[in-house]
Design an enzyme around this catalytic site. Sequence first.
Site, PDB file in Angstrom:
ATOM      1  CD1 TRP A 101      -3.527  -5.392  -0.990  1.00  0.00           C
ATOM      2  CD2 TRP A 101      -1.639  -4.230  -0.786  1.00  0.00           C
ATOM      3  NE1 TRP A 101      -3.762  -4.349  -0.119  1.00  0.00           N
ATOM      4  CE2 TRP A 101      -2.631  -3.627   0.016  1.00  0.00           C
ATOM      5  CE3 TRP A 101      -0.357  -3.655  -0.823  1.00  0.00           C
ATOM      6  CZ2 TRP A 101      -2.381  -2.476   0.779  1.00  0.00           C
ATOM      7  CZ3 TRP A 101      -0.120  -2.514  -0.063  1.00  0.00           C
ATOM      8  CH2 TRP A 101      -1.125  -1.935   0.725  1.00  0.00           C
ATOM      9  CG  ASP A 175       0.951  -9.973   0.760  1.00  0.00           C
ATOM     10  OD1 ASP A 175       0.664 -10.090   1.968  1.00  0.00           O
ATOM     11  OD2 ASP A 175       0.934  -8.872   0.155  1.00  0.00           O
ATOM     12  CE  LYS A 199      -3.413  -4.410   6.324  1.00  0.00           C
ATOM     13  NZ  LYS A 199      -2.948  -4.905   5.054  1.00  0.00           N
TER      14      LYS A 199
END
Length: 368
Positions: A101, A175, A199
Site C-alpha cells: 500500500w 494510512d 475494512k
Amino acid sequence: MNRPYNFSAGPAAMPVEVLQQAAAEMLDWQGTGMGVMEMSHRGKAFMSIIAAAEADLRELLAVPDHFRILFMQGGGLAENAIVPMNLSRGGAVDIVVTGGWSQKSYKEARKYCQPQVAASNEADQHTTLPPPAGWQLRDNAQYVHLCSNETIHGIEVHELPDLRALGSDAPLVIDFSSHVASRSVDWSRVGLAFGGAQKNLGPAGLTLVVVREDLLGHALAICPSAFDYKTVAANGSMYNTPPTYAIYMAGLTFQWLKRQHEGALSGVAAMEQRNIAKAELLYGFIDQSQLYLNKVAHNCRSRMNVPFFLRDESRNDAFLAGAQTRGLLQLKGHKSVGGMRASLYNALPLAGVQALVDYMRDFEQTQA
Ligand SMILES: *Cc1c(COP(=O)(O)O)cnc(C)c1O
C-alpha cells in the site's frame, strides 16, 4: 444468529447487530416513511444521522477539537492523490515504504510532487519495519507518509513515530485504512489520517479523513473542488452528495462500538483488548506449529491481517476447501503474497479465531 466466520481483508465482515438494524430500518427509518437511501442528504433526518456519526467517531477515536473529520469518497487509493494535492504544495514529500500500500502511495504521489523513499523494507520482502531512527527525513518535506497497517503484508506500526524527536517538523500522514478503530490513535503525533471504511468501519464507498485544521487551505490549483479538504470541511462533508448509506452504516457501527465492553474498558479500548487476545491466539498457534509459518518480524506483526503459509504449498487448495466446509470464509492470501491471510477486524469475535485455530490444528494432524 449463527453465520460463518468471515476472514475477508475487505470489504469485510460487519457486526451482525448492525446488519440486522439496517435491515429493520431499510423501508422506514424511524417513522419517516423513507429508507436512508431515499432521503435528501440536506434533510433533517439525514443531517441528524451524519452529525451523530461524526460525534460518535470523534468520541470513539478521541479526536481533538483542532482536527476536522471529513467523510469523503474514492477510497484509500484516491487519497494517495488527494493527500499530495492538498498537502504537498508540489514540493518534497518523504514516504516510508513498508509494503504494497505505501508502495502505491509513493508511485501516485509522483504525479503531484517530489516524493522520496525515506526508508524501505523491500530488501526484507516487506517483513520488517524500518526503525524510525534510520529514516532519511528531509528538512523541506511537506509531510511524511506512513501506512500504519499494511493489509497485504501484515505489518503494523505499534507505536507511531514522534517526528519532532527525529528532527522533523513535517506532519505525519497515516494510512490507517485497515486498523482504524481497532486501537487508539496518538493524535499528538499525527497531522492527517485517512482510511477506506470497508475494512473496519462499514461498507465500501466511504473514506474517512481526519485532518489537523492548520493543514487545510493549501491545495494545488489542479485539485478538484470536491477533493479540496478545505472545501469539504467548510461544507460539513456536503460539498457534493456524500455516500449517505455508507455513512449511515458506519454510524450504526460506531454505536455498536460504543456498546462494547471488556471489564472496565469500553469502545475502542475494549476492542483493542479483544484484538490483542485474538492476534495472540492465532500467532501463538502458528509459531508452535510444524505446518504453518508467518514471516513477519515479531515487533511489527499486524493484529488485523495475519498472512500465513503452509510449508507444503501443495496443500493450499485442500486447506481452503476444508475451511469452507467448517464455515471459515475468505482465507485465501493476496495474490501478490500467496498463501493464506486471516483478517481479524473488530467484527470478528475471539470465537472465530478459536474456530480457525481448531481447524488449523485438525488439518495439520491429518497431514502427519
Ligand atoms: C484497502 C486499502 C487501501 C485501498 O482502499 P480502496 O478503498 O480500495 O481505495 C489503501 N490502503 C490500505 C492500507 C488498505 O488496506
